[in-house]
Design an enzyme around this catalytic site. Structure first.
Site: not given
Length: 321
Positions: A145-147
């Protein structure tokens, strides 16, 4: 994790199958790495190596396969555009399993259309995860889970709630969550949200790079960040030191990072020693595609530092849990 990618990329690690095939006599000296060691393999770019070649050279049997994204509304596909089954990614899975290992599909990454954002409810997101789990009989998944997906409280909670359902519906499934970090440890919003919701995972894994480490020792910085993660898990879950260490992992980036930090083979040895000391649940990196010396090719297919093929993988292959 972000890694010189065109449409989707980022980083995350384990699974098991019955029986191990014998290593060919010429490779008998190669260690058999723990299933906690599963370097990222990405079929989207970077002249993806044959996993059999990597396994025979290093002993690593497990690979984190990136990335499962959304093709339109809440529909999982590889990179959001390659069919879930019947293509190169399924052939990679079959090859890895034929060699006595297994894969950990990674959902998310730095760019591309994330299921976590495109699905409108936790139930729909859980169903999207389940579609992939069922298609390949998975024993483990990685949620990277990023950005924008990480930055949204709504998406964070949706992901946590979906994973609670997936764990309930798939007893024994290992779930890894991979997140970015600062030099002193990660943001704790997702960890706190998960703990408050009653979600436990098999490894909270940080990506200790692209965090201002230019000119610094990236092995030492990675350990510092991991200690910050340990303290966050203790605070959120009430874990002891040992419980926290055994519920966390490191996902590094080999060679020159997106922000021109330099992660060396010696830095990997520092991380290996730390993992051995504390029995981390996961030790991986982005990516095996890049675990080769550069000969004028693009940065997505080599590390940018002096090395022989698979040097970084060989270091982590020494980890047995």
């Amino acid at each position: 994790m972000s890694k010189f990618l065109p449409a989707a990329i980022s980083l995350t690690t384990l699974s098991l199958t019955t029986g191990l095939l014998a290593i060919p006599p010429a490779q008998a000296a190669a260690p058999l790495a723990s299933s906690a060691v599963a370097p990222y393999l990405y079929n989207g770019w970077g002249s993806p190596p044959n996993p059999t070649t990597v396994s025979n050279a290093t002993g690593v049997k497990y690979f984190t396969l990136a990335f499962v994204l959304s093709n339109g509304y809440c529909n999982p596909q590889w990179d959001g555009g390659r069919a879930l089954t019947g293509g190169v990614d399924q052939r990679t899975i079959e090859t890895v399993r034929a060699n006595g290992g297994d894969v950990v599909p990674s959902f998310g990454g730095w760019s591309g259309n994330k299921l976590e954002s495109s699905c409108s409810s936790a139930g729909e997101l859980a169903a999207a995860y389940q579609k992939v789990i069922s298609a390949f009989g998975l024993k483990a998944i990685d949620i990277d889970l990023e950005a924008d997906a990480y930055d949204s409280p709504t998406v964070q909670q949706r992901t946590v709630d979906a994973l609670k359902k997936v764990k309930a519906d798939n007893p024994g499934l290992k779930v890894y969550i991979t997140i970015g970090t600062g030099q002193n440890g990660p943001d704790t919003s997702l960890i706190g949200r998960a703990a408050n919701t009653g979600l436990t995972v098999d490894a909270w894994t940080i990506m200790p790079f692209n965090f201002g480490g230019n000119g610094q020792n990236m092995g030492d910085l990675s350990v510092r960040a991991a200690e910050g993660l340990k303290n966050s898990l203790k605070s959120a879950y009430g874990y002891s030191d040992d419980q926290a260490y055994r519920s966390m992992g490191i996902s590094s980036m080999n060679g020159i990072t997106d922000q021109n930090e330099t992660v060396t083979v010696d830095d990997f040895r520092t991380m290996l020693a730390y993992a051995r000391q504390h029995h981390l649940a996961r030790l991986t990196f982005w990516s095996v595609n890049r675990d080769r010396p550069c000969t004028g090719g693009p940065a997505d297919s080599c590390s940018g530092v002096n090395q022989s093929d698979w040097d970084f993988t060989r270091v982590f292959a020494g980890y047995t849990g």
